[in-house]
Scaffold this motif. Structure first.
Motif, short mmCIF file in Angstrom:
data_model
loop_
_atom_site.label_atom_id
_atom_site.label_comp_id
_atom_site.label_asym_id
_atom_site.label_seq_id
_atom_site.Cartn_x
_atom_site.Cartn_y
_atom_site.Cartn_z
N ILE A 220 0.83 -1.21 0.00
CA ILE A 220 0.00 0.00 0.00
C ILE A 220 0.86 1.26 0.00
CG2 ILE A 220 -1.75 1.27 1.29
CD1 ILE A 220 -2.82 -1.38 2.28
N LEU A 223 1.90 2.65 -3.53
CA LEU A 223 0.90 2.92 -4.55
C LEU A 223 0.80 4.40 -4.94
CD1 LEU A 223 -1.99 0.50 -3.47
CD2 LEU A 223 -0.33 0.22 -5.32
N THR A 257 -5.94 8.55 -4.96
CA THR A 257 -5.10 7.40 -4.56
C THR A 257 -4.67 7.52 -3.11
OG1 THR A 257 -4.30 7.17 -6.83
CG2 THR A 257 -3.01 6.11 -5.10
N ARG A 258 -4.22 8.69 -2.72
CA ARG A 258 -3.76 8.90 -1.35
C ARG A 258 -4.91 8.72 -0.37
NH1 ARG A 258 -0.93 14.59 -2.04
NH2 ARG A 258 -0.75 14.43 0.24
N CYS A 261 -5.60 4.94 -0.10
CA CYS A 261 -4.55 4.24 0.62
C CYS A 261 -4.58 4.54 2.12
CB CYS A 261 -3.18 4.61 0.06
SG CYS A 261 -2.88 3.95 -1.61
N SER A 262 -5.25 5.61 2.52
CA SER A 262 -5.33 5.93 3.95
C SER A 262 -6.66 5.56 4.57
CB SER A 262 -5.08 7.44 4.16
OG SER A 262 -6.10 8.20 3.50
N LEU A 265 -7.91 0.92 1.90
CA LEU A 265 -7.06 -0.28 1.81
C LEU A 265 -6.55 -0.76 3.16
CD1 LEU A 265 -5.01 0.42 -1.44
CD2 LEU A 265 -7.16 -0.81 -1.15
#
Length: 575
Positions: A220, A223, A257-258, A261-262, A265
């Motif tokens: 992760i 990414l 995306t950020r 990912c926080s 995921l």
């Protein structure tokens, strides 16, 4: 459809358990019967539960399998194996469209009214119920003859997620559902996470997917940089007039995306949670035609990192493309036939039954050896003088001998067999011990006392020193207290026969009284008889012969009330 034969395996396990109880169990017949009934009841309950679950699974997935069959009916027969099959799931978002509040989600925009979509990359199956995802996964595995779904696509519309509690609940629900589905098909289902960001005019140039996919779980932390580099290339190679919109889109997708990912995921891959972590094999983001929502969690995240509040931009009805490029990077799942696995489990049950039988046989052989050696040691520890106790102990040893001989002639039973029988070396030892038994020497039938040592001539009164003569007879009587005692008096032929007869009887009575008083045995246990000179031992014409005939004989005879009296002997006859 051929699936895992749970009911057959339950019956096989129950049969092995019953065979073990009948042939190998070390417990009593009563306990074996109780356990046999318990095994049958448990097996029946398990079969009923398995049957109900099979029916529930078929009912829950019947319409989906029918839709798949209809969709694939025009394609070649091997398409079920050669085309990846992806379960597509998502949480429905709630947003107003025409002034009313109704449920509308990503799957509605991706599938429309269909349950199945076929693309160049895969067969996509829509599923909305997390509680029954495991049923669908297992049913598809049966439908594909042991080849389960290739992946699960989890689609998220970032601009429609406006509640952290709803997001966390949905992630927890689907993570648990994917874990149960993985257990149902027997392998970890790869998960493809696809996230959509809405913006106006996104459909003008057809925004591609930016992401990564593969067989192993994604890292992760890497990414955001990876996807940022790819969106930068997307912007760099655009024509000048498209470079600014693409730069804006690139920044938006980078923020998307950020945020993913926080916020998403980590919740799906956290190993500290109760459910099994998801195997994230693919991740991607894309922009679709729609309306940006500053109040969403994603919009709030963008505002927090830029300090700007995004305006609400009206957009056309969104159309969500399926993440086909991401699915192409996930390896195709091999077929996993249920029958070999069932055979392996059945063999494991058989091996477990054999191990349990061997353990029970070893335990019972040990008990047999301990019992036989204990009986032999108990017999050896009894002194020969205690013949009654030795005979009782010898009966136990003979019972052991009979059991060992039966095993030697008829075969060792399964509960002692399996190559662990230890009774054969004991049989010669037991036979040797039994053959070594010697009964005690029989007691003297008669003790003969000289009348001159007990009485004066013509007298029936015991001499003062006669005790020493009578001690031997007293010991014999005490040792064999179960016998009756006959005391008989004899005289020589000198004198009048009638007087001799009375004298011999009186002397017998004197000896009887002394013995009864000294031994403590009731006088009724004694009998007296006077024979006078009627039973001489020697001729009365010499002094030595007359001395031999003057005697008192003490004889032990079996009690007529004792069932153990020697057969053929007149137990109560004193003649």
């Amino acid at each position: 459809m051929a699936g895992y034969p749970y009911r057959t395996l339950f019956m096989w396990s129950a049969t092995l358990a019953l065979v073990w109880l009948v042939l190998c169990s070390p417990w009593s017949p009563g306990w074996n019967m109780v356990l046999a009934v318990l095994v049958v009841v448990v097996a029946l309950v398990a079969i009923v539960i398995a049957t109900q679950r099979t029916r529930a699974r078929r009912e829950a997935t019947r319409h989906v399998l029918s839709a798949i069959d209809t969709a694939l009916s025009s394609l070649p027969a091997d398409v079920k194996r050669n085309t990846p099959l992806v379960l597509t799931v998502s949480d429905a978002e709630r947003h107003p469209t025409d002034g009313s509040d109704h449920t509308h989600g990503v799957l509605d925009d991706a599938f429309g009214a269909d349950r199945v979509r076929i693309t160049d990359a895969a067969v996509w199956v829509r599923w909305d119920d997390p509680a029954r995802l495991m049923h669908l996964a297992d049913a598809l595995k049966r439908w594909r003859d042991g080849q389960g779904p290739d992946a699960v696509a989890y689609l998220i519309a970032a601009d429609k997620v406006d509640s952290q509690a709803i997001l966390a609940a949905g992630l927890k629900r689907w993570r648990s559902a994917i874990g149960e589905a993985s257990r149902a098909v027997g392998y970890a289902l790869p998960v493809c996470v696809g996230v959509y960001a809405e913006e106006a005019h996104a459909a003008a140039d057809g925004c591609p997917w930016f992401g990564v996919s593969g067989g192993s779980s994604l890292q992760i932390g890497t990414l955001p940089a990876l996807i940022a580099s790819r969106t930068a290339q997307y912007t760099q190679f655009a024509i000048p007039m498209e470079r600014e919109p693409r730069a804006h889109r690139s920044a938006r997708l980078d923020a998307l995306t950020r945020w993913t990912c926080s916020a998403i995921l980590p919740a799906m891959t956290d190993t500290q949670r109760n459910s099994q972590p998801s195997h994230i094999a693919a991740f991607g983001v894309t922009a679709i035609e729609g309306r940006q929502t500053p109040g969403s969690l994603y919009g709030q995240f963008v505002s927090s990192i830029t300090g700007l509040t995004l305006p609400t931009v009206a957009g056309a009805r969104r159309v969500c493309p399926l993440p086909e490029p991401l699915i192409r990077g996930i390896p195709h799942q091999p077929a996993r036939q249920a029958l070999p696995r069932a055979f392996a489990h059945g063999f494991l049950c058989l091996a477990a039954c054999f191990c349990a039988a061997a353990a029970a046989s070893a335990w019972q052989n040990r008990a047999l050896v301990e019992r036989v050696t204990t009986d032999m040691a108990r017999y050896k520890a009894i002194a020969p003088a205690q013949d009654a106790a030795r005979i009782d102990a010898l009966k136990s040893v003979k019972h052991d001998r009979d059991e060992l001989e039966r095993y030697a002639s008829s075969g060792v039973p399964p509960r002692l067999g399996l190559g662990l029988y230890r009774g054969a070396p004991l049989l010669p030892l037991v036979n040797t011990l039994i053959a070594s038994y010697q009964p005690p020497a029989p007691p003297p039938s008669t003790i003969e006392l000289d009348s001159l040592s007990l009485f004066r001539t013509g007298s029936a009164v015991l001499n003062p020193g006669s005790n020493r003569v009578l001690v031997g007879a007293l010991e014999m009587i005490k040792t064999h207290s179960d016998k009756r005692v006959l005391v008989a008096g004899h005289t020589d032929s000198v004198g009048i026969p009638d007087r001799n007869l009375k004298l011999s009887e009186a002397r017998a009575a004197s000896v009887r009284d002394w013995l009864a008083d000294a031994s403590g045995i009731p006088s009724t246990h004694f009998a007296i008889q006077g024979y006078g000179d009627t039973r001489p031992k020697a001729a009365n014409d010499t002094e030595a012969g007359r001395a031999a005939n003057r005697r008192v004989e003490i004889t032990l005879v079996p009690d007529c009330r004792d069932d153990r009296a020697t057969q053929g002997h007149p137990a109560c006859s004193f003649e």
